[in-house]
Design a protein around this motif. Structure first.
Motif, mmCIF file in Angstrom:
data_model
loop_
_atom_site.group_PDB
_atom_site.id
_atom_site.type_symbol
_atom_site.label_atom_id
_atom_site.label_comp_id
_atom_site.label_asym_id
_atom_site.label_seq_id
_atom_site.Cartn_x
_atom_site.Cartn_y
_atom_site.Cartn_z
ATOM 1 N N TYR A 148 68.707 -62.906 -14.571
ATOM 2 C CA TYR A 148 67.554 -63.242 -14.837
ATOM 3 C C TYR A 148 67.382 -64.871 -14.455
ATOM 4 O O TYR A 148 68.259 -65.612 -14.399
ATOM 5 N N PHE A 149 66.115 -65.004 -13.697
ATOM 6 C CA PHE A 149 65.754 -66.523 -13.615
ATOM 7 C C PHE A 149 65.845 -67.488 -14.930
ATOM 8 O O PHE A 149 66.135 -68.426 -14.960
ATOM 9 N N ASP A 150 65.579 -66.619 -15.817
ATOM 10 C CA ASP A 150 65.456 -67.403 -17.291
ATOM 11 C C ASP A 150 66.747 -68.082 -17.656
ATOM 12 O O ASP A 150 66.991 -68.885 -18.149
ATOM 13 N N SER A 178 62.796 -62.280 -13.055
ATOM 14 C CA SER A 178 62.493 -62.734 -14.251
ATOM 15 C C SER A 178 62.877 -61.606 -15.426
ATOM 16 O O SER A 178 62.708 -60.543 -15.340
ATOM 17 N N GLU A 180 60.581 -61.216 -17.878
ATOM 18 C CA GLU A 180 59.410 -60.516 -18.028
ATOM 19 C C GLU A 180 59.325 -59.466 -16.843
ATOM 20 O O GLU A 180 58.710 -58.342 -17.284
ATOM 21 N N ASP A 181 59.415 -59.510 -15.725
ATOM 22 C CA ASP A 181 59.563 -58.378 -14.744
ATOM 23 C C ASP A 181 60.398 -57.219 -15.076
ATOM 24 O O ASP A 181 60.027 -56.089 -14.910
ATOM 25 N N GLN A 280 58.036 -61.459 -9.320
ATOM 26 C CA GLN A 280 57.482 -62.826 -9.419
ATOM 27 C C GLN A 280 58.802 -63.660 -8.552
ATOM 28 O O GLN A 280 59.843 -63.421 -8.497
ATOM 29 N N VAL A 282 60.705 -67.158 -7.233
ATOM 30 C CA VAL A 282 61.415 -68.007 -7.886
ATOM 31 C C VAL A 282 60.531 -69.514 -7.951
ATOM 32 O O VAL A 282 60.574 -70.080 -8.982
ATOM 33 N N PHE A 285 57.860 -68.715 -10.681
ATOM 34 C CA PHE A 285 58.913 -68.766 -12.123
ATOM 35 C C PHE A 285 58.872 -70.250 -12.752
ATOM 36 O O PHE A 285 58.645 -70.527 -13.716
ATOM 37 N N GLU A 288 55.877 -72.035 -13.702
ATOM 38 C CA GLU A 288 55.346 -71.339 -15.101
ATOM 39 C C GLU A 288 56.318 -72.024 -16.094
ATOM 40 O O GLU A 288 55.765 -72.383 -16.919
ATOM 41 N N HIS A 289 57.530 -72.598 -15.800
ATOM 42 C CA HIS A 289 58.183 -72.984 -16.700
ATOM 43 C C HIS A 289 58.593 -74.420 -16.517
ATOM 44 O O HIS A 289 59.896 -74.946 -17.004
#
Length: 295
Positions: A148-150, A178, A180-181, A280, A282, A285, A288-289
């Motif tokens: 995850y990017f997260d 992500s 989410e994706d 999404q 990078v 992402f 957004e964050h």
């Protein structure tokens, strides 16, 4: 859509978003969804929407067949039990056995990219669970989620403060996506009526080095960020010095070694196949964050 769908780990971050997309994106009737977790009281907001809630405790295997009763399509979200070697595999194989006893028609499972031959410390948990599902004789959809990017949001605020990002990836590339994706694609697979067995690897549209990621983070935040490549021993020492438990240190060191070996450099269009959308980027992402990056 007449199948009854059950999501395990429904109180977790991925489970919550999968159920969100079942309801909001794919318009599954709330009464056709069962949200299961070891603490159903945490699901009061879903129950208020008409989603059925049940207790499912993977550490109490005897209770699982009843938890899975009447379910057509079961999503097993991999558990987060990593501190005790072998425990996660034991939990998840118990869930597969229970699914068979309960007459579940199709199992979906959240795995990781290329678990066979992976250097990542917990890869055997995923490979063992995949094999147990295949051996069960039940139709399956295995969803191998890329990193995850997260996950970057856990360490990057500190790295940005220091201006240095320590890594042992050695320029290896990873096809991040992500959470989410992943939830969107998993919900699509769960909501479908397909009975065919399939394995999907959910990746972003590009494979990135840590240097690539750092460059984007610098542009988004306006802060300099230097990538410092370390060897495994140096990286482990730094993580240990930061107070991380040994199993987390081992996991992070093994993940960087896997990237360095090119084993995370996998790109597919499976996300697009399942959702009809592009993943999404990078840049999007981190835009957004941005607030989380800047602490």
């Amino acid at each position: 859509m007449s199948s009854t769908l059950l999501v395990t780990g429904a109180a977790g971050q991925l489970g919550q978003r999968v159920i969100h997309h079942l309801l909001e994106t794919y318009k599954v009737a709330p009464g056709g969804i069962i949200a299961a977790t070891r603490s159903p009281e945490k699901l009061a907001d879903l129950a208020a929407k008409g989603v059925v809630t049940r207790k499912a405790d993977f550490d109490d295997a005897a209770t699982l067949p009843a938890a899975f009763a009447g379910v057509d399509r079961l999503l097993i979200i991999s558990t987060d039990e990593l501190a005790v070697p072998g425990l996660r595999l034991k939990q998840q194989t118990a869930a597969v056995e229970a699914a068979k006893k309960a007459g579940v028609k199709h199992i979906l499972y959240t795995s990781m990219p290329a678990p066979d031959g992976s250097l990542v410390s917990f890869a055997p948990d995923h490979l063992g669970t995949e094999n147990a599902i295949k051996a069960s004789g039940i139709g399956y959809t295995i969803l191998r989620d890329a990193w995850y990017f997260d996950n970057f949001l856990m360490g990057l605020p500190h790295s940005l403060e220091a201006g240095k990002w320590y890594t042992a990836t050695g320029g290896g590339r990873t096809s991040n996506i992500s959470r989410e994706d992943c939830a969107l694609a998993i919900a699509a697979a769960l909501a479908s009526d397909t009975t065919e067995s399939a394995t999907y690897t959910l990746t972003g549209s590009t494979s990135l080095t840590i240097e690539d990621v750092a460059s984007v983070v610098s542009k988004v935040t306006g802060r300099p960020l230097e990538v410092v490549q370390a060897n495994d021993e140096q990286f482990a020492a730094g993580l240990t010095g930061a107070g991380l438990p040994k199993f987390v240190v081992d996991m992070l060191v093994s993940a960087d070694a896997n990237a360095r070996a090119g084993k995370f450099d996998i790109l597919t269009n499976d996300f697009n196949k399942l959702t009809g959308k592009e993943p999404q980027t990078v840049r999007a992402f981190f835009e957004e964050h941005k607030a989380a990056l800047l602490g």
